[in-house]
Scaffold this active site. Structure first.
Site, PDB file in Angstrom:
ATOM      1  N   LEU A 160      -6.157   6.401   0.708  1.00 19.33           N
ATOM      2  CA  LEU A 160      -7.571   6.644   1.011  1.00 19.33           C
ATOM      3  C   LEU A 160      -8.131   5.675   2.049  1.00 19.33           C
ATOM      4  CD1 LEU A 160      -8.964   7.568  -2.523  1.00 19.33           C
ATOM      5  CD2 LEU A 160      -8.422   9.099  -0.614  1.00 19.33           C
ATOM      6  N   GLY A 195       0.823  -1.210   0.000  1.00 21.47           N
ATOM      7  CA  GLY A 195       0.000   0.000   0.000  1.00 21.47           C
ATOM      8  C   GLY A 195       0.853   1.254   0.000  1.00 21.47           C
ATOM      9  N   HIS A 196       1.899   1.258   0.826  1.00 25.13           N
ATOM     10  CA  HIS A 196       2.827   2.393   0.835  1.00 25.13           C
ATOM     11  C   HIS A 196       3.546   2.511  -0.510  1.00 25.13           C
ATOM     12  CE1 HIS A 196       2.679   1.434   5.271  1.00 25.13           C
ATOM     13  NE2 HIS A 196       2.429   2.727   5.289  1.00 25.13           N
TER      14      HIS A 196
END
Length: 283
Positions: free
Chosen positions: A149, A36-37
């Site tokens: 998000l 995700g990062h």
């Protein structure tokens, strides 16, 4: 890849980049990096000529000291991941560098965006987020800031701060990266037992149920919320912190199911608190 821990060293490099008219993208993190990062990094590299990642576990945004103490730290693997993905600079400061004792503490808040969702159950959290992110923006001087998000409320609050205080930065939200079963990627997932990890899959399945019932014509918000709540509570060892339906811009609760809405939840699975959200449209 450059790794710096001191502000003076960071500023020297930023100054050189600015002189060379580089476009700087910034991805603030608390470490224990995952795919995700890296999506933030990929988005930054597609938009900017230089990408900075900060790794700093910020003590001021933890309202529970136990949560801060339990937060995982994997600096060596974090740096390796950053290098593999072409990060130009990692800022790895200590608490003493970011919060020297000589400084007078300043508290920031945006009350209208902090009274719901995580702000309601984690007092002081977003004050800490605004404090550290504003500091890091001043230190890194980016053209763009990239935020996942999954932390939608954080994204909205930081966007509002940048707009209100006229930071010369464009904030971009990056869609949530998910595991194969749909669970949002998070460093907290590492703390789940095998049984609790299986239970956590109820969260993405709840969002699937939410879409299905909306498309099926459900228009009663109270009934819809009860259906989703009951579904989550079918899991053992589950405690719902909140399950809310709010306006995606104001983050204030909605009274009906019409148009665009944000369905957001925080759930304790065992001792681990997981958050997730999705913007949905009621037909």
């Amino acid at each position: 890849m450059i790794v710096v821990s001191e502000i003076a060293d960071l500023k020297t490099i930023i100054s050189e980049w600015k002189q060379n008219q580089e476009t700087i993208g910034f991805c603030p993190t608390m470490g224990t990096l995952h795919d995700g990062h890296m999506d933030l990094v990929k988005t930054s590299k597609g938009q900017c000529t230089k990408t900075i990642v900060s790794i700093f576990i910020n003590p001021t945004q933890f309202n529970d000291p136990k949560d801060f103490d339990a937060y995982p730290k994997n600096t060596e693997s974090d740096l390796k991941l950053c290098e593999e993905h072409g990060v130009d600079l990692v800022f790895l400061p200590s608490v003493e560098v970011i919060y020297p004792k000589s400084q007078t503490p300043i508290q920031m808040s945006i009350p209208s965006l902090q009274t719901t969702l995580c702000g309601r159950t984690r007092p002081g959290h977003f004050e800490g987020v605004l404090q550290i992110v504003s500091k890091l923006f001043h230190l890194t001087e980016p053209n763009y800031g990239f935020f996942g998000l999954k932390d939608y409320q954080q994204y909205r609050i930081i966007s509002a701060m940048v707009e209100e205080l006229n930071f010369p930065i464009k904030i971009l939200g990056v869609p949530t990266k998910r595991e194969s079963d749909g669970l949002a990627m998070s460093s907290r997932n590492l703390r789940l037992s095998p049984k609790d990890r299986e239970t956590a899959s109820l969260i993405p399945r709840m969002f699937q149920l939410a879409k299905k019932t909306l498309l099926g014509g459900e228009k009663n918000l109270i009934v819809w919320k009860e259906i989703l709540t009951d579904f989550l509570l079918t899991g053992s060892n589950v405690k719902i912190d909140y399950l809310e339906i709010v306006d995606p811009i104001t983050l204030q609760p909605l009274s009906n199911l019409n148009g665009e809405l944000l369905l957001a939840t925080a759930v304790f699975v065992g001792e681990v608190r997981l958050i997730d959200n999705e913007v949905l449209v009621s037909p």
